[in-house]
Scaffold this motif. Structure first.
Motif, PDB file in Angstrom:
ATOM      1  N   THR A  22       0.827  -1.207   0.000  1.00  0.00           N
ATOM      2  CA  THR A  22       0.000   0.000   0.000  1.00  0.00           C
ATOM      3  C   THR A  22       0.864   1.260   0.000  1.00  0.00           C
ATOM      4  O   THR A  22       2.055   1.221   0.316  1.00  0.00           O
ATOM      5  CB  THR A  22      -0.924   0.020   1.232  1.00  0.00           C
ATOM      6  OG1 THR A  22      -0.118  -0.060   2.418  1.00  0.00           O
ATOM      7  CG2 THR A  22      -1.897  -1.147   1.200  1.00  0.00           C
ATOM      8  N   TRP A  23       0.219   2.363  -0.331  1.00  0.00           N
ATOM      9  CA  TRP A  23       0.906   3.656  -0.406  1.00  0.00           C
ATOM     10  C   TRP A  23       0.704   4.459   0.888  1.00  0.00           C
ATOM     11  O   TRP A  23      -0.324   4.313   1.564  1.00  0.00           O
ATOM     12  CB  TRP A  23       0.363   4.472  -1.582  1.00  0.00           C
ATOM     13  CG  TRP A  23       0.830   3.997  -2.913  1.00  0.00           C
ATOM     14  CD1 TRP A  23       0.278   2.997  -3.665  1.00  0.00           C
ATOM     15  CD2 TRP A  23       1.953   4.488  -3.638  1.00  0.00           C
ATOM     16  NE1 TRP A  23       0.969   2.811  -4.819  1.00  0.00           N
ATOM     17  CE2 TRP A  23       2.024   3.735  -4.844  1.00  0.00           C
ATOM     18  CE3 TRP A  23       2.911   5.478  -3.424  1.00  0.00           C
ATOM     19  CZ2 TRP A  23       2.996   3.943  -5.800  1.00  0.00           C
ATOM     20  CZ3 TRP A  23       3.876   5.697  -4.379  1.00  0.00           C
ATOM     21  CH2 TRP A  23       3.931   4.938  -5.558  1.00  0.00           C
ATOM     22  N   ASP A  42      -0.571   9.673   6.443  1.00  0.00           N
ATOM     23  CA  ASP A  42      -1.424   8.507   6.622  1.00  0.00           C
ATOM     24  C   ASP A  42      -0.933   7.413   5.694  1.00  0.00           C
ATOM     25  O   ASP A  42      -0.098   7.653   4.808  1.00  0.00           O
ATOM     26  CB  ASP A  42      -2.882   8.858   6.328  1.00  0.00           C
ATOM     27  CG  ASP A  42      -3.851   7.932   7.049  1.00  0.00           C
ATOM     28  OD1 ASP A  42      -3.384   6.917   7.622  1.00  0.00           O
ATOM     29  OD2 ASP A  42      -5.054   8.218   7.048  1.00  0.00           O
ATOM     30  N   SER A  43      -1.449   6.207   5.869  1.00  0.00           N
ATOM     31  CA  SER A  43      -1.012   5.076   5.064  1.00  0.00           C
ATOM     32  C   SER A  43      -2.172   4.128   4.795  1.00  0.00           C
ATOM     33  O   SER A  43      -3.283   4.338   5.278  1.00  0.00           O
ATOM     34  CB  SER A  43       0.132   4.333   5.773  1.00  0.00           C
ATOM     35  OG  SER A  43      -0.310   3.863   7.034  1.00  0.00           O
ATOM     36  N   GLY A  44      -1.896   3.077   4.010  1.00  0.00           N
ATOM     37  CA  GLY A  44      -2.908   2.059   3.742  1.00  0.00           C
ATOM     38  C   GLY A  44      -3.706   2.278   2.473  1.00  0.00           C
ATOM     39  O   GLY A  44      -4.763   1.666   2.296  1.00  0.00           O
ATOM     40  N   LYS A  48      -1.543   5.168  -5.670  1.00  0.00           N
ATOM     41  CA  LYS A  48      -0.910   6.454  -5.411  1.00  0.00           C
ATOM     42  C   LYS A  48      -1.909   7.597  -5.547  1.00  0.00           C
ATOM     43  O   LYS A  48      -1.836   8.597  -4.821  1.00  0.00           O
ATOM     44  CB  LYS A  48       0.261   6.661  -6.371  1.00  0.00           C
ATOM     45  CG  LYS A  48       1.097   7.904  -6.057  1.00  0.00           C
ATOM     46  CD  LYS A  48       2.313   7.985  -6.958  1.00  0.00           C
ATOM     47  CE  LYS A  48       3.179   9.206  -6.591  1.00  0.00           C
ATOM     48  NZ  LYS A  48       4.391   9.297  -7.442  1.00  0.00           N
ATOM     49  N   GLU A  49      -2.878   7.436  -6.475  1.00  0.00           N
ATOM     50  CA  GLU A  49      -3.895   8.459  -6.664  1.00  0.00           C
ATOM     51  C   GLU A  49      -4.744   8.639  -5.413  1.00  0.00           C
ATOM     52  O   GLU A  49      -5.103   9.755  -5.040  1.00  0.00           O
ATOM     53  CB  GLU A  49      -4.779   8.107  -7.872  1.00  0.00           C
ATOM     54  CG  GLU A  49      -4.083   8.250  -9.215  1.00  0.00           C
ATOM     55  CD  GLU A  49      -3.532   9.650  -9.422  1.00  0.00           C
ATOM     56  OE1 GLU A  49      -4.251  10.625  -9.118  1.00  0.00           O
ATOM     57  OE2 GLU A  49      -2.363   9.776  -9.843  1.00  0.00           O
ATOM     58  N   GLU A  50      -5.077   7.535  -4.763  1.00  0.00           N
ATOM     59  CA  GLU A  50      -5.840   7.612  -3.511  1.00  0.00           C
ATOM     60  C   GLU A  50      -5.025   8.334  -2.441  1.00  0.00           C
ATOM     61  O   GLU A  50      -5.566   9.132  -1.664  1.00  0.00           O
ATOM     62  CB  GLU A  50      -6.219   6.214  -3.033  1.00  0.00           C
ATOM     63  CG  GLU A  50      -7.280   5.518  -3.874  1.00  0.00           C
ATOM     64  CD  GLU A  50      -7.630   4.148  -3.318  1.00  0.00           C
ATOM     65  OE1 GLU A  50      -7.091   3.782  -2.241  1.00  0.00           O
ATOM     66  OE2 GLU A  50      -8.444   3.460  -3.941  1.00  0.00           O
ATOM     67  N   ALA A  55      -3.879  13.215   0.733  1.00  0.00           N
ATOM     68  CA  ALA A  55      -2.901  14.234   1.115  1.00  0.00           C
ATOM     69  C   ALA A  55      -3.441  15.636   0.856  1.00  0.00           C
ATOM     70  O   ALA A  55      -3.284  16.546   1.690  1.00  0.00           O
ATOM     71  CB  ALA A  55      -1.600  14.016   0.347  1.00  0.00           C
ATOM     72  N   ALA A  56      -4.105  15.814  -0.299  1.00  0.00           N
ATOM     73  CA  ALA A  56      -4.681  17.121  -0.621  1.00  0.00           C
ATOM     74  C   ALA A  56      -5.782  17.496   0.366  1.00  0.00           C
ATOM     75  O   ALA A  56      -5.900  18.655   0.790  1.00  0.00           O
ATOM     76  CB  ALA A  56      -5.234  17.097  -2.051  1.00  0.00           C
ATOM     77  N   ASP A  57      -6.585  16.495   0.768  1.00  0.00           N
ATOM     78  CA  ASP A  57      -7.676  16.747   1.721  1.00  0.00           C
ATOM     79  C   ASP A  57      -7.111  17.118   3.091  1.00  0.00           C
ATOM     80  O   ASP A  57      -7.601  18.042   3.752  1.00  0.00           O
ATOM     81  CB  ASP A  57      -8.558  15.500   1.828  1.00  0.00           C
ATOM     82  CG  ASP A  57      -9.763  15.731   2.709  1.00  0.00           C
ATOM     83  OD1 ASP A  57     -10.505  16.703   2.462  1.00  0.00           O
ATOM     84  OD2 ASP A  57      -9.966  14.950   3.656  1.00  0.00           O
ATOM     85  N   LEU A  58      -6.043  16.423   3.518  1.00  0.00           N
ATOM     86  CA  LEU A  58      -5.435  16.719   4.813  1.00  0.00           C
ATOM     87  C   LEU A  58      -4.785  18.100   4.803  1.00  0.00           C
ATOM     88  O   LEU A  58      -4.894  18.861   5.770  1.00  0.00           O
ATOM     89  CB  LEU A  58      -4.394  15.652   5.151  1.00  0.00           C
ATOM     90  CG  LEU A  58      -3.773  15.733   6.554  1.00  0.00           C
ATOM     91  CD1 LEU A  58      -4.839  15.561   7.632  1.00  0.00           C
ATOM     92  CD2 LEU A  58      -2.686  14.682   6.731  1.00  0.00           C
TER      93      LEU A  58
END
Length: 381
Positions: A22-23, A42-44, A48-50, A55-58
């Protein structure tokens, strides 16, 4: 700025990943208050798109102030201390705040204190509540502990330290009134008849005939008794903290606790004679202590236990005098059920009639029988 990487992938670089790795991502944020930089992430994520979307939301949450960069090192314990010292200190009385600190240190910190605030999850909170219920704590205490945790997490959510309150997602214990013992009319009449020489007789008399809380009785001054109108004005109570010791708290338990109680003629007559015979004290207290003008609960409990054993009536606590008073008033409730309960609720200083109903629900079957008897007498069919 964000960085991404695939964790634990063992597949060749030129081939499609089939190992299920996972990314994860990390973003860089700066705390505007301190200037410190941190790298939350975050992880899991399966792709990569997810991870990029997360990342953008955070990043948006940090930039808009929904989340705070100061939260990176906060544990449940460290934030709860801040909440108590900076927020709750302005909202509750000193003795209540002291109780909250005690609940935190004794129950919350050992189980949840070291958990990172952002990593606390619903399953951990649910297990914490379940474990509390398996101990010897009464339901009311458990509810107060859970309420403190919920209040803390609500403030953490409001300040941007977390993006959800996990305590709002769990099943909470339902309120169950604490069990208490009460005397029958015969018991309390017999007890009063045989304790007239007791040092606590005025305390017993007021508890059984007014329903005042023990702390309200021991804080009562002669200035609060109006002999002409036969009333007692309840405006203060006795409290205790480690810092102050025993003292009079002029703000009552709640707004409804500040009340005027009409007193029976026999009680007013006794109080008038008692006042004349009493040695004056600087605080003008009706029932003063000996070493201290304010009487400690431990002294009241000790004397009352001795009097009960000597008289031979069922053992009850000083607070049960209040319960006995309420139960006696509610049992033969007059025609007009709602009005009767409201009057008793006001006399006891309950903020809502639902508190009276929940506390004295065991009396309701007798109330129904009393109403049926009234109807049988009043209606000619």
């Amino acid at each position: 700025m964000a960085s991404y990487r695939k964790r634990g992938c063992k597949c060749p670089k030129n081939r499609k990943c089939t190992c299920g790795a996972t990314w994860e991502f990390r973003i860089s944020v700066t705390d505007p208050a301190t200037g410190e930089r941190s790298q939350p992430g975050d992880s899991g994520f399966k792709t990569k798109e997810e991870a990029k979307q997360a990342a953008a939301d955070l990043k948006r949450k940090y930039n808009s102030g929904i989340l705070s960069a100061s939260a990176k090192d906060e544990t449940v314990e460290s934030f709860m201390k801040k909440f108590l010292q900076n927020v709750l200190v302005n909202e509750v009385e000193e003795n209540t705040l002291e109780q909250k600190f005690a609940q935190m240190e004794k129950y919350i910190v050992p189980k949840l204190g070291r958990i990172h605030l952002k990593k606390l999850n619903p399953a951990q909170v649910q297990k914490f509540i379940t474990d509390l219920g398996e101990g010897d704590l009464v339901a009311g205490t458990i509810i107060n502990i859970v309420r403190l945790l919920n209040q803390t997490l609500n403030k953490a959510l409001e300040w941007g330290y977390i993006d959800r309150n996990v305590a709002s997602m769990v099943s909470k214990p339902k309120y169950k009134p604490e069990k208490f013992q009460v005397w029958t009319k015969q018991h309390f009449e017999y007890f009063l008849q045989n304790t007239k020489n007791s040092r606590l007789y005025p305390f017993y008399l007021l508890g059984l005939t007014t329903g005042m809380r023990p702390g309200e009785i021991t804080a009562l001054t002669w200035n609060h008794i109006n002999f002409r109108s036969k009333t007692i004005r309840v405006e203060q109570t006795v409290a205790w903290t480690k810092e102050k010791g025993i003292f009079i708290k002029t703000s009552p338990k709640n707004d409804a606790s500040r009340r005027t109680i009409t007193v029976p003629d026999q009680v007013i007559s006794y109080l008038r004679e008692y006042k004349i015979a009493q040695k004056p004290n600087s605080k003008n207290i009706v029932i003063p202590g000996i070493k201290n003008e304010l009487m400690y609960n431990s002294v009241i409990n000790k004397i009352m236990k001795g009097d009960i054993a000597r008289i031979g009536v069922p053992p009850i606590t000083p607070h049960d005098l209040r319960h006995t008073h309420a139960t006696y008033l509610l049992s033969p409730v007059p025609f007009g059920l709602a009005q009767g309960i409201k009057a008793v609720s006001e006399r006891l200083g309950h903020a809502q009639t639902s508190t009276t109903l929940n506390t004295y629900t065991h009396v309701l079957p007798n109330m129904q029988e009393s109403l049926a008897d009234v109807l049988n007498t009043a209606i000619n069919l």
